[in-house]
Design a protein around this motif. Structure first.
Motif, PDB file in Angstrom:
ATOM      1  N   PHE A   1       0.842  -1.212   0.000  1.00 20.97           N
ATOM      2  CA  PHE A   1       0.000   0.000   0.000  1.00 20.97           C
ATOM      3  C   PHE A   1       0.868   1.249   0.000  1.00 20.97           C
ATOM      4  O   PHE A   1       0.579   2.241  -0.667  1.00 20.97           O
ATOM      5  CB  PHE A   1      -0.965  -0.019   1.198  1.00 20.97           C
ATOM      6  CG  PHE A   1      -2.069  -1.022   1.037  1.00 20.97           C
ATOM      7  CD1 PHE A   1      -1.809  -2.386   1.129  1.00 20.97           C
ATOM      8  CD2 PHE A   1      -3.368  -0.617   0.751  1.00 20.97           C
ATOM      9  CE1 PHE A   1      -2.813  -3.329   0.944  1.00 20.97           C
ATOM     10  CE2 PHE A   1      -4.385  -1.542   0.560  1.00 20.97           C
ATOM     11  CZ  PHE A   1      -4.111  -2.898   0.667  1.00 20.97           C
ATOM     12  N   MET A   2       1.957   1.180   0.792  1.00 22.88           N
ATOM     13  CA  MET A   2       2.865   2.337   0.840  1.00 22.88           C
ATOM     14  C   MET A   2       3.564   2.481  -0.515  1.00 22.88           C
ATOM     15  O   MET A   2       3.717   3.588  -1.032  1.00 22.88           O
ATOM     16  CB  MET A   2       3.905   2.167   1.960  1.00 22.88           C
ATOM     17  CG  MET A   2       3.298   1.873   3.322  1.00 22.88           C
ATOM     18  SD  MET A   2       2.015   3.070   3.795  1.00 22.88           S
ATOM     19  CE  MET A   2       0.800   2.007   4.572  1.00 22.88           C
TER      20      MET A   2
ATOM     21  N   ILE B   1       1.678   5.533  -2.185  1.00 18.13           N
ATOM     22  CA  ILE B   1       2.491   6.731  -1.896  1.00 18.13           C
ATOM     23  C   ILE B   1       3.605   6.880  -2.937  1.00 18.13           C
ATOM     24  O   ILE B   1       3.634   7.861  -3.688  1.00 18.13           O
ATOM     25  CB  ILE B   1       3.085   6.686  -0.469  1.00 18.13           C
ATOM     26  CG1 ILE B   1       1.965   6.485   0.577  1.00 18.13           C
ATOM     27  CG2 ILE B   1       3.848   7.991  -0.178  1.00 18.13           C
ATOM     28  CD1 ILE B   1       2.439   6.374   2.014  1.00 18.13           C
ATOM     29  N   ASN B   2       4.510   5.890  -3.000  1.00 18.60           N
ATOM     30  CA  ASN B   2       5.631   6.032  -3.943  1.00 18.60           C
ATOM     31  C   ASN B   2       5.156   6.074  -5.391  1.00 18.60           C
ATOM     32  O   ASN B   2       5.714   6.792  -6.216  1.00 18.60           O
ATOM     33  CB  ASN B   2       6.646   4.884  -3.763  1.00 18.60           C
ATOM     34  CG  ASN B   2       7.392   5.014  -2.441  1.00 18.60           C
ATOM     35  OD1 ASN B   2       7.531   6.118  -1.924  1.00 18.60           O
ATOM     36  ND2 ASN B   2       7.842   3.906  -1.890  1.00 18.60           N
TER      37      ASN B   2
ATOM     38  N   SER C   1      -6.661   3.503   8.903  1.00 13.21           N
ATOM     39  CA  SER C   1      -6.119   2.198   8.481  1.00 13.21           C
ATOM     40  C   SER C   1      -4.864   2.455   7.656  1.00 13.21           C
ATOM     41  O   SER C   1      -4.675   3.558   7.133  1.00 13.21           O
ATOM     42  CB  SER C   1      -7.144   1.440   7.631  1.00 13.21           C
ATOM     43  OG  SER C   1      -7.268   2.058   6.357  1.00 13.21           O
ATOM     44  N   PRO C   2      -4.006   1.432   7.501  1.00  9.73           N
ATOM     45  CA  PRO C   2      -2.849   1.633   6.620  1.00  9.73           C
ATOM     46  C   PRO C   2      -3.296   2.059   5.214  1.00  9.73           C
ATOM     47  O   PRO C   2      -2.655   2.890   4.579  1.00  9.73           O
ATOM     48  CB  PRO C   2      -2.174   0.260   6.621  1.00  9.73           C
ATOM     49  CG  PRO C   2      -2.563  -0.345   7.933  1.00  9.73           C
ATOM     50  CD  PRO C   2      -3.962   0.128   8.199  1.00  9.73           C
ATOM     51  N   TYR C   3      -4.423   1.489   4.730  1.00 13.14           N
ATOM     52  CA  TYR C   3      -4.934   1.901   3.412  1.00 13.14           C
ATOM     53  C   TYR C   3      -5.250   3.396   3.393  1.00 13.14           C
ATOM     54  O   TYR C   3      -4.758   4.148   2.551  1.00 13.14           O
ATOM     55  CB  TYR C   3      -6.189   1.088   3.047  1.00 13.14           C
ATOM     56  CG  TYR C   3      -7.008   1.724   1.940  1.00 13.14           C
ATOM     57  CD1 TYR C   3      -6.510   1.796   0.640  1.00 13.14           C
ATOM     58  CD2 TYR C   3      -8.268   2.277   2.180  1.00 13.14           C
ATOM     59  CE1 TYR C   3      -7.241   2.392  -0.389  1.00 13.14           C
ATOM     60  CE2 TYR C   3      -9.009   2.874   1.175  1.00 13.14           C
ATOM     61  CZ  TYR C   3      -8.491   2.934  -0.110  1.00 13.14           C
ATOM     62  OH  TYR C   3      -9.213   3.543  -1.112  1.00 13.14           O
TER      63      TYR C   3
ATOM     64  N   ALA D   1      -4.263   9.105   2.158  1.00 10.12           N
ATOM     65  CA  ALA D   1      -4.143  10.474   2.677  1.00 10.12           C
ATOM     66  C   ALA D   1      -2.784  11.052   2.276  1.00 10.12           C
ATOM     67  O   ALA D   1      -2.686  12.206   1.835  1.00 10.12           O
ATOM     68  CB  ALA D   1      -4.302  10.471   4.198  1.00 10.12           C
ATOM     69  N   ALA D   2      -1.727  10.236   2.399  1.00 12.87           N
ATOM     70  CA  ALA D   2      -0.390  10.701   2.014  1.00 12.87           C
ATOM     71  C   ALA D   2      -0.369  11.086   0.538  1.00 12.87           C
ATOM     72  O   ALA D   2       0.197  12.119   0.149  1.00 12.87           O
ATOM     73  CB  ALA D   2       0.641   9.598   2.292  1.00 12.87           C
TER      74      ALA D   2
END
Ligand code: NAD
Ligand code: DAU
Length: 354
Positions: free
Chosen positions: A95-96, A100-101, A156-158, A163-164
């Motif tokens: 997910f990150m 995000i990346n 949540s991590p999701y 959000a990021a």
């Protein structure tokens, strides 16, 4: 030409089908084909020169650069993401990476490409980031629905990864003047949704006579929107949205999970009664709650309604009937998505009894 990321997923594929039906320009579809990506969703576009599929990762800067310089899109519609909350609890790393990346990579490459465009092309260019209402966190029973100015509080991590990504998009507009638009939408349902999500999971489990798993007390509330209405809203935001703005998209349709499941069961009772004559709702089973389970989401969609004149066309009643019918009529599609990896996930999440 527009570039769509994640166009083989649930909403992305609905969006591409809708775009080809309503607009004149062509689509480059960049999708990694994770477990959630499915080229069968776009089977009706086979041989259609207006849809070009590219299998690849949004984190691959060189690939993204090459696609932008070769196809010179006038817009990017960014759907690609890891999207399932429960999977983000089991394994947040992907997910990150993607949310995000991947969004960062796209923004960097798109900004560089946009800077090379000439005056008119540069001012017409748009980067539309598709996000979620989950970035706003959880509402209490009497709280007002989320507006575009509600503070971010992802749980949540999701939702934290989404959000990021929203913040990165905001920063690229604010810092570089990059022409962004962000949409934050509520829960979608409709054709081609991968059956890890509540509504298609319930339809498939019911048809197979399996338990219908309700997390916790079943009183969590979501605001459901038919996917076709989400696609129309995105086209409106792309055409008329103000640069740098965010638009909430929702159906004014809050329901508890238990009510959603009962509605699906009664439509199935009517369209395809169970062989044993029992109502499908008798399969409802309460299971362990989702850790950190958000209690209630609700969207205040007045901004998009007032500024852009968008309103959902489907009610939950019309949309859910269409959806249940679609799953009943697409046994082959279901067979393809429920093999292999799907069974592994169901076993991991719901245990051997599922
Ligand atoms: P999905 O999981 O069905 O599809 C995601 C697609 O992205 C898949 O085709 C997958 O192969 C692709 N993908 C994943 N990682 C990739 C990568 N690194 N590079 C390229 N492609 C990649 O998701 P969905 O439900 O269609 O959601 C689409 C978008 O809409 C997501 O950004 C999600 O956060 C957002 N959203 C979803 C909902 C909902 O209810 N489903 C509501 C609001 C917002
Ligand atoms: O709000 C928008 C979000 O909606 C999107 O950003 C996400 O990508 C999308 O997956 C969806 O998130 P939810 O977590 O709300 O959707 P899901 O279908 O997983 O669950 C809906 C509700 O049903 C939630 O309260 C959890 C509950 N549920 C879910 C499953 C899969 C159950 O009770 N049982 C289940 O087996």
């Amino acid at each position: 030409m527009i570039l769509v990321t994640g166009g083989a997923g649930f909403i992305g594929s609905n969006f591409i089908l809708d775009w080809i039906a309503h607009e004149q320009s062509s689509v480059i579809n960049l999708d990694k084909l994770t477990y959630a990506g499915n080229q069968n969703n776009l089977a009706t576009l086979q041989g259609n020169a207006r849809h070009v599929f590219v299998q690849g990762d949004i984190c691959d800067a060189e690939l993204v650069r090459g696609l932008l310089s070769m196809h010179k899109p006038r817009a990017i519609i960014h759907f690609a993401a890891e999207s399932h909350v429960d999977r983000s609890i089991h394994g947040p790393a992907e997910f990150m990476q993607t949310n995000i990346n991947g969004t960062f990579t796209l923004l960097e490459e798109a900004k560089t490409y946009w800077q090379t465009l000439s005056g008119e092309e540069q001012s017409a260019f748009r980067f539309l980031h598709v996000s979620t209402d989950e970035v706003y966190g959880s509402l209490g029973a009497d709280d007002a629905p989320f507006t575009e100015t509600t503070a971010y509080a992802p749980n949540s991590p999701y939702s934290a990864s989404k959000a990021a990504s929203d913040h990165l998009v905001r920063a690229y507009h604010h810092t570089y003047g990059f022409p962004t638009l962000t949409t934050n939408c509520s829960n979608n349902y409709g054709a081609y949704q991968f059956p890890e999500k509540l509504i298609p999971l319930i339809i498939l489990n019911a048809l197979n006579g399996n338990p219908l798993p309700i997390y916790g007390d079943g009183q969590n509330i979501r605001d459901w929107l038919y996917v076709g209405d989400h696609c129309t809203a995105i086209r409106e935001v792309l055409a008329k949205g103000r640069l740098g703005e965010t638009y909430n998209i929702g159906g004014w349709n809050e329901m508890t999970n238990l009510d959603v499941v009962h509605t699906v069961c009664s439509i199935l009772d009517e369209l395809k009664p169970a062989a044993d004559g029992k109502p499908y709702a008798s399969l409802i089973t309460y299971v362990k709650d989702r850790p950190g389970h958000d209690r209630r989401y609700a969207i205040d969609a007045r901004k998009i309604e007032k500024e852009l004149g968008w309103k959902p066309v489907e009610t939950f009643e019309t949309g859910i009937h269409k959806t249940v019918r679609w799953y009943l009529e697409h046994a082959k599609w279901i067979e393809n998505v429920t093999s292999g990896e799907y069974r592994t996930w169901i076993g991991k999440q719901y245990g051997a009894a599922s």
